[in-house]
Design an enzyme around this catalytic site. Sequence first.
Site, mmCIF file in Angstrom:
data_model
loop_
_atom_site.group_PDB
_atom_site.id
_atom_site.type_symbol
_atom_site.label_atom_id
_atom_site.label_comp_id
_atom_site.label_asym_id
_atom_site.label_seq_id
_atom_site.Cartn_x
_atom_site.Cartn_y
_atom_site.Cartn_z
ATOM 1 N N SER A 152 53.378 10.135 21.640
ATOM 2 C CA SER A 152 52.101 10.846 21.735
ATOM 3 C C SER A 152 51.087 10.108 20.870
ATOM 4 C CB SER A 152 52.259 12.265 21.217
ATOM 5 O OG SER A 152 52.414 12.215 19.818
ATOM 6 N N LYS A 153 49.861 10.555 20.968
ATOM 7 C CA LYS A 153 48.805 9.939 20.179
ATOM 8 C C LYS A 153 49.146 10.000 18.687
ATOM 9 C CE LYS A 153 44.024 9.430 20.962
ATOM 10 N NZ LYS A 153 42.849 9.831 21.614
ATOM 11 N N ARG A 154 49.699 11.138 18.301
ATOM 12 C CA ARG A 154 50.015 11.320 16.889
ATOM 13 C C ARG A 154 51.107 10.347 16.428
ATOM 14 N NH1 ARG A 154 52.301 16.571 16.034
ATOM 15 N NH2 ARG A 154 54.062 15.333 15.370
ATOM 16 N N ASP A 155 52.018 10.031 17.367
ATOM 17 C CA ASP A 155 53.100 9.092 17.017
ATOM 18 C C ASP A 155 52.605 7.656 16.917
ATOM 19 O OD1 ASP A 155 55.169 11.043 17.261
ATOM 20 O OD2 ASP A 155 55.051 10.843 19.431
ATOM 21 N N GLY A 156 51.497 7.366 17.590
ATOM 22 C CA GLY A 156 51.014 5.981 17.556
ATOM 23 C C GLY A 156 50.544 5.467 18.903
#
Length: 467
Positions: free
Chosen positions: A240-244
């Site tokens: 996800s975006k949060r993961d990178g």
Amino acid sequence: MSKIVTRFAPSPTGYLHIGGLRTALFNYLYARANGGKFLLRIEDTDLARNSTDAKEAILQAFAWVGMDYDGEVVYQSQRFPLYQQYIERLLKEGKAYYCYMQKEELEKNRKEAEAKGQIWKYDNRYRDFVGTPPKDVKPVVRIKAPSEGEICFLDGVKGEIRVAAKELDDFIIARSDGTPTYNFVVTIDDALMGVTDVIRGDDHLSNTPKQIILYQALGFVIPRFYHVPMILNPEGQKLSKRDGAMSVMEYKNLGFLPQALLNFLVRLGWSHNDQEIFSMQEMLDFFNPNSLNSAPSSYNKEKLLWLNGHYLHQLNCEQLNALLPFYGAEIPNAHIQEILYPEIKERSKTLLEFVEILKTCLAPVKTYDEKMRQKVKNDENIHLLKEFTIYLNSQKKSFESLQDVESEIATFADFQGIKTKNLFMPLRFALLGSPGGVGIAPLIAALGIENTQERINQALKNLLEES
Ligand code: GLU
């Protein structure tokens, strides 16, 4: 072996993310290592969803990481007449045909089949149609796909792939408004651009049999395919975006170095013994798409930070000076650079952290950490700080180099009958206002006598205030 020609073919409907950059890197390495060509094709046929910013971001990202491509960028949106020629050729050769089945009927049939739990397939009803086509229906064009046998290919990552022809239908190659479909344009372009090796995400694996059918119908040479598994987060889920999973240029904004990002990406799905650090030359020397891993790779943020720290550490003052203004840093004088840069490099993993520490060191203290203040505020420390300013005044000349400062601090501590380390907390409080930052001696050497005294005096005022 013929000359290797690879390509990267992003769709500019969203920003180029790191999965895309990894695909580009693998293609780039394979071509460059073999004296081949690496081509860039922007797949912008979805006119409604394309964004000019996203197209530019692709070129920006390439420039940032230093990946160059051969020749001009190919834009699919500029090649519609060419695709049209090949559609007509297939129609003329009887390898494709007009299908007049209406969208509504098709949808109805699909829903009915799905309600029965069946997989819907177009029934090829216009494949051998003769007679008068229905009026007022704008037909689509369908390819005559083989009705029996298998479509097989040897994937460089997945091994042998076999798909029964009966699982595929006569799929559409041109819509009723005449625009060619995705698989059609990819095939035409890869063939005409002379692409010999297609390295791409395995989300495209199901497109490949269709593309092979088209290669065969058009009489083109089929390239070698390598379908690379996705990058997953540490929990094994889609990134996800949060993961990178963010835009490549966002990595620049966060203070990552392109060489670290490329090194990080090359190891996602590929390895060479247990080596972790790869210079570009080493990547070129060792990369081979046949040794790509068939299992998904896992995004490890700590590793990226570690790699970034490694490459950051190797930058000299001049290289850092070229990078820091992007992050809002003012470049200090050469004396400060020489003393502080190595210190800050030790303590930062990204350029953003570097700039933050640099700013903290060089800007006057605005706020004092309350917890630290309570610890520092006692008569002994206040006395030490006062004495230290007096000592600074008497020793001006010997505070010019880092070594001088280190030995002067030791002499002062001796003189006061204390251990050097007992000086560090009050001095750190006075000079930075908070824990962390760089070593005290380098900071004093960088700040110079006057700034150091000013900061100590300001801190003393603060410590002597009530509360
Ligand atoms: N345009 C496709 C994508 O961005 C890639 C097509 C291909 O590599 O064949 O996913």
